[in-house]
Scaffold this active site. Structure first.
Site, PDB file in Angstrom:
ATOM      1  N   GLN A  28       0.817  -1.227   0.000  1.00  0.00           N
ATOM      2  CA  GLN A  28       0.000   0.000   0.000  1.00  0.00           C
ATOM      3  C   GLN A  28       0.844   1.266   0.000  1.00  0.00           C
ATOM      4  OE1 GLN A  28      -3.162   0.239  -0.523  1.00  0.00           O
ATOM      5  NE2 GLN A  28      -3.837  -1.864  -0.212  1.00  0.00           N
TER       6      GLN A  28
ATOM      7  N   GLY B 197       1.277  -4.797  -8.401  1.00  0.00           N
ATOM      8  CA  GLY B 197       0.926  -3.963  -9.544  1.00  0.00           C
ATOM      9  C   GLY B 197      -0.442  -3.318  -9.468  1.00  0.00           C
TER      10      GLY B 197
ATOM     11  N   CYS C  22     -19.303  -8.919   6.529  1.00  0.00           N
ATOM     12  CA  CYS C  22     -19.516  -9.577   5.233  1.00  0.00           C
ATOM     13  C   CYS C  22     -18.853  -8.859   4.061  1.00  0.00           C
ATOM     14  CB  CYS C  22     -20.998  -9.704   4.955  1.00  0.00           C
ATOM     15  SG  CYS C  22     -21.850 -10.489   6.311  1.00  0.00           S
TER      16      CYS C  22
HETATM   17  N1  PLP Z   1      -0.506  -6.585   1.366  1.00  0.00           N
HETATM   18  C1  PLP Z   1      -1.316  -5.533   1.504  1.00  0.00           C
HETATM   19  C2  PLP Z   1      -1.010  -4.507   2.536  1.00  0.00           C
HETATM   20  C3  PLP Z   1      -2.443  -5.393   0.684  1.00  0.00           C
HETATM   21  O1  PLP Z   1      -3.249  -4.350   0.824  1.00  0.00           O
HETATM   22  C4  PLP Z   1      -2.692  -6.396  -0.289  1.00  0.00           C
HETATM   23  C5  PLP Z   1      -3.898  -6.311  -1.143  1.00  0.00           C
HETATM   24  O2  PLP Z   1      -4.906  -5.772  -0.750  1.00  0.00           O
HETATM   25  C6  PLP Z   1      -1.798  -7.466  -0.397  1.00  0.00           C
HETATM   26  C7  PLP Z   1      -0.721  -7.537   0.438  1.00  0.00           C
HETATM   27  C8  PLP Z   1      -2.008  -8.552  -1.409  1.00  0.00           C
HETATM   28  O3  PLP Z   1      -1.654  -8.103  -2.689  1.00  0.00           O
HETATM   29  P1  PLP Z   1      -2.193  -8.921  -3.980  1.00  0.00           P
HETATM   30  O4  PLP Z   1      -3.649  -8.620  -4.092  1.00  0.00           O
HETATM   31  O5  PLP Z   1      -1.391  -8.380  -5.113  1.00  0.00           O
HETATM   32  O6  PLP Z   1      -1.910 -10.355  -3.713  1.00  0.00           O
END
Ligand code: PLP
Length: 393
Positions: A178, A199, A324
């Site tokens: 993030q 990405g 939910c």
């Molecule tokens: N880590 C964080 C902080 C995330 O917000 C997210 C996705 O929301 C992920 C990991 C996972 O990333 P991906 O959706 O590319 O697997």
């Protein structure tokens, strides 16, 4: 009805420039980058260009970037690698507010016999770095702490944490999925061993990510097979998406200032507008130290799902920390870890903006939201007068 998309921490629209850059690699430029022929070599060089673009976004060397299929794979790979190269060490330190990509993998490792320390956070979602010092021991293989939280946007003191860990022989990984592209992340200035990015959070397509592995860091691949990515991640590259991630990284770097000024100004306008117009609303998380695009607001005594459904009727997309709608059966583990009261967790909405968000869109949400809140409070069995709160854990 046009969409007002304020759910950019869930995923982002693919930037038109990214799509344009990818297009030839979905049609005429289909060669395998591992092939010996000139056609394959041409693709290989484009992948290396993309690697440089991704490296540029975090000030890494291109050789330190490993392409993966997503942020989750990057996180899982980092954790597994640290354990594989240090088989005598069985302890991991993380936080209670990580994304499930780290948290659930840690639960899995816990069931396999590893010892996991889940650090608590304060009421603003902040992390006290001294807790890390108190938790490390001779068995600690890895500390994995997110750069910024996906629900509240709160930024963790990664710099300070790496200074605490310096010279202790403990690997440090950060889930920066993030943070990257929203705030400056510079791996030359901070002693991060491994860093995950994704990405689809930065206007590239879904299904592509990267893991930064600092030069000299011992590494063990998670996906084993061919020699791709210099043996660090097997499998024929998702070429078009790699190219897309490269372009998205270049654009993110170019737009970093805009993200921090224009986007944060719009976020503040939204937040202040909603707080002024809706009684019993409050912001979750440290407002002084968070991502420029994220606002997590609790509208007490109503259900987040109900708010989302009403917003959806107006074409407004957001997320909720209640059960939910977040796709799980439990209310947000992040807000619960912060000790937010039950009534506020259930009425929490995350608005996450992007550089494509406009002032007109923000103003429309500010116009619509008070009516929704008023109507739901009148209807809700959680209505103020009848409210009974389950005991907090
Ligand atoms: N880590 C964080 C902080 C995330 O917000 C997210 C996705 O929301 C992920 C990991 C996972 O990333 P991906 O959706 O590319 O697997």
């Amino acid at each position: 009805m046009s969409i007002i998309y304020l759910d950019n921490n869930a995923t982002t629209q693919t930037a038109p420039e990214v799509l344009e850059a990818m297009r030839p690699f979905l049609s005429e430029l289909y060669g395998n980058p591992s092939s010996m022929h000139t056609f394959g070599g041409q693709i290989h060089r484009k992948i290396e260009d993309a690697r440089s673009q991704v490296a540029g976004l975090i000030n890494a060397d291109p050789s330190e970037i490993v392409f993966t299929s997503c942020g989750t794979e990057s996180d899982n790979t980092a954790l597994m690698s640290a354990l594989e190269i240090n088989t005598r060490k069985k302890h991991i330190i993380t936080t209670r507010v990580e994304h499930p990509a780290v948290l659930n993998f840690c639960h899995h490792l816990g069931r396999k016999g590893f010892r996991i320390t889940y650090l608590p956070v304060g009421s603003k979602g902040e992390l006290d770095p001294d807790l890390i010092l108190k938790s490390v021991d001779d068995e600690t293989a890895l500390v994995s702490i997110m750069y910024a939280n996906n629900e509240t946007g709160v930024i963790f003191p990664i710099d300070e944490i790496t200074r605490i860990l310096a010279d202790r022989g403990i690997m440090f990984h950060t889930d920066a999925v993030q943070a990257v592209g929203k705030i400056p992340v510079n791996v030359q200035e901070t002693m991060i061993d491994m860093l995950s990015l994704s990405g689809h959070k930065i206007h590239a397509p879904k299904g592509i990510g990267a893991l930064y592995v600092r030069k000299g860091t011992r590494f063990h691949p998670f996906i084993i097979g061919g020699h791709q990515e210099h043996g660090r991640r097997a499998g024929t590259e998702n070429v078009a998406s790699v190219i897309g991630l490269g372009k998205a990284a270049e654009l993110a770097l170019r737009n970093l200032d805009e993200e921090r000024t224009t986007v944060s100004r719009l976020r503040d306008r939204l937040e202040q507008g909603l707080l002024a117009a809706c009684p019993d609303a409050s912001v979750n998380g440290d407002t002084q130290n968070r991502l420029p695009n994220t606002a997590n607001i609790s509208f007490e005594y109503i259900e987040g799902e109900a708010i989302l459904l009403r917003l959806d009727e107006h074409g407004i997309c957001a997320s909720s920390g209640s059960a939910c709608s977040s796709g799980s059966l439990e209310p947000s583990h992040v807000l619960r870890a912060m000790g937010i009261p039950y009534t506020a967790v259930h009425g929490s909405i995350r608005f996450s903006l992007s550089r494509y968000t406009t002032a007109a869109e923000v103003d429309r949400v500010i116009d619509i939201m008070p009516g929704i809140v008023k109507e739901l409070r009148e209807l809700s069995p959680f209505g103020r007068d009848r409210l009974t709160c389950p005991k907090q854990e």
